[in-house]
Scaffold this active site. Structure first.
Site, short mmCIF file in Angstrom:
data_model
loop_
_atom_site.label_atom_id
_atom_site.label_comp_id
_atom_site.label_asym_id
_atom_site.label_seq_id
_atom_site.Cartn_x
_atom_site.Cartn_y
_atom_site.Cartn_z
N LYS A 171 -3.35 -43.47 -3.39
CA LYS A 171 -4.58 -44.68 -2.80
C LYS A 171 -3.92 -45.94 -2.16
O LYS A 171 -4.36 -46.76 -2.10
CB LYS A 171 -5.39 -45.08 -4.10
CG LYS A 171 -6.18 -44.12 -4.92
CD LYS A 171 -6.36 -42.75 -4.14
CE LYS A 171 -7.70 -42.65 -3.29
NZ LYS A 171 -7.91 -41.62 -2.44
N SER A 172 -2.53 -45.77 -2.03
CA SER A 172 -2.07 -46.81 -1.36
C SER A 172 -2.14 -46.70 0.19
O SER A 172 -1.79 -47.58 0.96
CB SER A 172 -0.46 -46.73 -1.38
OG SER A 172 -0.38 -46.90 -2.98
N ASN A 211 -2.55 -41.16 3.28
CA ASN A 211 -3.11 -40.40 4.35
C ASN A 211 -3.16 -40.99 5.60
O ASN A 211 -3.12 -40.40 6.75
CB ASN A 211 -4.30 -39.59 4.12
CG ASN A 211 -4.27 -38.39 3.12
OD1 ASN A 211 -4.02 -37.34 3.27
ND2 ASN A 211 -4.39 -39.04 1.52
N TRP A 217 -3.39 -31.91 5.26
CA TRP A 217 -2.41 -31.80 4.07
C TRP A 217 -1.37 -30.68 4.83
O TRP A 217 -0.37 -30.53 3.82
CB TRP A 217 -3.28 -31.35 2.79
CG TRP A 217 -4.08 -30.08 3.10
CD1 TRP A 217 -3.85 -28.77 2.94
CD2 TRP A 217 -5.49 -30.28 3.50
NE1 TRP A 217 -5.03 -28.25 3.27
CE2 TRP A 217 -5.91 -29.19 3.59
CE3 TRP A 217 -6.32 -31.21 3.82
CZ2 TRP A 217 -7.40 -28.67 3.77
CZ3 TRP A 217 -7.80 -31.30 4.06
CH2 TRP A 217 -8.08 -29.84 3.98
N HIS A 270 4.14 -38.55 -4.21
CA HIS A 270 3.69 -39.73 -5.08
C HIS A 270 4.87 -39.78 -6.19
O HIS A 270 4.48 -40.62 -7.00
CB HIS A 270 2.45 -39.39 -5.42
CG HIS A 270 1.25 -39.37 -4.61
ND1 HIS A 270 1.16 -40.20 -3.68
CD2 HIS A 270 0.19 -38.52 -4.57
CE1 HIS A 270 -0.04 -40.16 -2.96
NE2 HIS A 270 -0.65 -39.05 -3.47
N ARG A 311 0.28 -51.28 -1.82
CA ARG A 311 -1.21 -51.72 -1.45
C ARG A 311 -1.41 -52.52 -2.92
O ARG A 311 -0.93 -52.31 -4.04
CB ARG A 311 -2.03 -50.55 -1.39
CG ARG A 311 -3.62 -51.20 -1.21
CD ARG A 311 -4.50 -50.01 -1.14
NE ARG A 311 -6.08 -50.46 -0.57
CZ ARG A 311 -6.99 -49.59 -0.48
NH1 ARG A 311 -6.86 -48.40 -0.82
NH2 ARG A 311 -8.11 -50.09 -0.16
N SER A 363 -9.94 -48.04 -5.84
CA SER A 363 -10.11 -46.84 -4.79
C SER A 363 -9.95 -45.69 -5.83
O SER A 363 -10.38 -44.51 -5.89
CB SER A 363 -8.92 -47.00 -4.00
OG SER A 363 -8.78 -45.93 -3.12
N TYR A 396 -0.28 -51.74 3.05
CA TYR A 396 -1.88 -51.27 3.48
C TYR A 396 -2.38 -52.51 4.17
O TYR A 396 -3.05 -52.56 5.24
CB TYR A 396 -2.56 -50.84 2.38
CG TYR A 396 -3.92 -50.52 2.59
CD1 TYR A 396 -4.34 -49.14 2.91
CD2 TYR A 396 -5.34 -51.26 2.58
CE1 TYR A 396 -5.76 -48.60 3.01
CE2 TYR A 396 -6.41 -51.11 2.91
CZ TYR A 396 -6.41 -49.59 3.17
OH TYR A 396 -7.95 -49.39 3.28
N SER A 431 -5.82 -43.46 14.80
CA SER A 431 -5.88 -43.53 13.42
C SER A 431 -6.60 -44.57 12.77
O SER A 431 -6.38 -45.01 11.71
CB SER A 431 -4.16 -43.81 13.18
OG SER A 431 -3.87 -44.98 13.69
N ARG A 491 -13.53 -43.85 1.84
CA ARG A 491 -14.55 -44.69 1.03
C ARG A 491 -14.97 -46.04 1.63
O ARG A 491 -15.85 -45.87 2.21
CB ARG A 491 -13.96 -44.83 -0.36
CG ARG A 491 -15.17 -45.28 -1.40
CD ARG A 491 -14.43 -45.50 -2.57
NE ARG A 491 -13.36 -46.71 -2.52
CZ ARG A 491 -13.60 -48.04 -2.72
NH1 ARG A 491 -15.10 -48.34 -3.38
NH2 ARG A 491 -12.84 -48.86 -2.57
N LYS A 492 -14.05 -46.79 1.79
CA LYS A 492 -14.38 -48.13 2.51
C LYS A 492 -13.32 -48.47 3.33
O LYS A 492 -13.78 -49.25 4.32
CB LYS A 492 -14.41 -49.35 1.38
CG LYS A 492 -15.78 -49.22 0.64
CD LYS A 492 -16.15 -50.69 0.13
CE LYS A 492 -17.32 -50.66 -0.87
NZ LYS A 492 -17.45 -51.87 -1.26
P1 A3P Z 1 -10.66 -46.81 -0.06
O1 A3P Z 1 -10.96 -45.97 -1.34
O2 A3P Z 1 -10.44 -48.38 -0.68
O3 A3P Z 1 -11.71 -46.70 0.93
P2 A3P Z 1 -4.44 -42.35 -0.16
O4 A3P Z 1 -4.46 -41.61 1.26
O5 A3P Z 1 -3.29 -43.02 -0.59
O6 A3P Z 1 -5.10 -41.57 -0.93
O7 A3P Z 1 -5.64 -43.82 0.16
C1 A3P Z 1 -6.86 -43.57 0.17
C2 A3P Z 1 -7.33 -44.84 0.80
O8 A3P Z 1 -6.81 -45.28 2.06
C3 A3P Z 1 -8.91 -45.22 0.73
O9 A3P Z 1 -9.37 -46.33 0.39
C4 A3P Z 1 -9.38 -44.72 2.06
O10 A3P Z 1 -10.64 -45.18 2.53
C5 A3P Z 1 -8.13 -45.47 2.82
N1 A3P Z 1 -7.72 -45.31 4.14
C6 A3P Z 1 -7.68 -43.84 4.58
N2 A3P Z 1 -7.34 -43.88 6.00
C7 A3P Z 1 -7.66 -45.21 6.45
C8 A3P Z 1 -7.60 -45.91 7.79
N3 A3P Z 1 -7.49 -45.25 8.57
N4 A3P Z 1 -7.88 -47.21 7.91
C9 A3P Z 1 -8.05 -47.81 6.55
N5 A3P Z 1 -8.12 -47.36 5.34
C10 A3P Z 1 -7.76 -45.95 5.25
#
Ligand code: A3P
Length: 285
Positions: A44-45, A48, A72, A99, A121, A129, A184, A218, A248-249
């Site tokens: 969640k940092s 992706n 993936w 990870h 992050r 998240s 992040y 991106s 998500r956000k």
């Molecule tokens: P939130 O749940 O806070 O929205 P990971 O890829 O490490 O699993 O991280 C997922 C988090 O990165 C999620 O955060 C997701 O919304 C956010 N994320 C993915 N792509 C993004 C982008 N292009 N810009 C900003 N945040 C992004």
């Protein structure tokens, strides 16, 4: 049904995508190539997001690859069962994802010229998240309540263990020339400049208009609409899209909408205790 993580060298993993064998292979037998690039993160940092950025750097901003190949498969997790079967089809030079904490990362990396991009992050935002993501993804123990999950996170009772140990482990590499770290928060604040820094680290030469395309494709909104990047193609029993959304956000500071005053105080105490000897300050401090 009860859900238990299993341990590999003290780290929590779940039975769905990991076995002792895949983890032993990842640590001891996996052959890192000199031109490999690894995206390493605590979950969640912004993992992706970085995959998308590096995918677009490969194509100099052309989104065709991102629009046609699931994220993936472009950059598999080399420690998972699925990832290890996907690696043979990855384009060279390979960009792979992980990870894994520092102490169980591929031994062959440390004898290679391969590079790592480590994305960090604000752990308060990661906690939020991950709370939502754990409800969706079958690899995670379903969090019952936010306060319970809050304690589990602080104690490292989650997949891949403690955020604090992950960051402290990897920061041992911070002065190595083949290691680059970015937050992040920096990506959110100035994506264009972040992309330029990543290009410098990777030795990539893109012109201004190509950089603009990388930034455009991106962005959160573009990735959210791209079914190859937003995880909506993943089977329901693995990632339940009725319980949330991977994209998500995509903001900083959402923890402020979730933490109570007491939780802020408790988190800050644990943070201070864990991070005091690292002698580093981060953009969220
Ligand atoms: P939130 O749940 O806070 O929205 P990971 O890829 O490490 O699993 O991280 C997922 C988090 O990165 C999620 O955060 C997701 O919304 C956010 N994320 C993915 N792509 C993004 C982008 N292009 N810009 C900003 N945040 C992004």
């Amino acid at each position: 049904m009860s859900f238990e993580y299993f341990k590999y060298k003290g780290v929590n993993f779940s039975h769905g995508s990991y076995t002792d064998e895949t983890l032993t292979f990842a640590e001891n037998e996996f052959q890192v190539l000199d031109d490999d690039v690894y995206i390493v993160t605590y979950p969640k940092s912004g993992t992706n997001w970085m995959i998308e950025i590096l995918s677009l750097l490969r194509t100099k901003g052309d989104p065709t690859w991102c629009n046609n190949v699931p994220i993936w498969l472009r950059s598999p997790w080399y420690e998972t069962i699925e990832g290890q079967s996907q690696i043979k089809d990855v384009l060279c030079p390979r960009v792979l994802t992980s990870h894994l904490p520092f102490h169980i990362f591929a031994k062959s990396f440390f004898k290679s010229k391969a590079k790592i991009i480590y994305v960090m992050r604000n752990p308060k935002d990661i906690l939020v998240s991950l709370f939502y993501f754990s409800k969706m993804l079958s690899l995670y123990k379903d969090p019952k309540t936010f306060p319970e999950f809050f304690e589990d996170f602080l104690q490292g009772n989650v997949l891949y263990n403690s955020w604090f140990d992950h960051v402290k482990g990897w920061m041992q590499m911070k002065d190595n020339s083949n290691f680059f770290f970015i937050t992040y928060e920096e990506l959110c604040k100035d994506l264009r400049n972040s992309v330029i820094k990543i290009c410098e680290f990777l030795g990539k030469d893109l012109d201004d208009s190509q950089i603009d395309l990388v930034v455009k494709h991106s962005s959160f909104n573009v990735m959210k609409e791209n079914k190859m990047s937003n995880y909506t193609l993943i089977p329901q029993d693995f990632m339940d899209q009725t319980k949330g959304s991977f994209m998500r956000k995509g903001i900083t500071g959402d923890w402020k909408n979730h933490f109570t005053e007491a939780q802020i105080e408790h988190f800050d105490e644990v943070y201070e205790e864990n991070m005091k000897y690292l002698n580093m300050s981060f953009s969220w401090d």
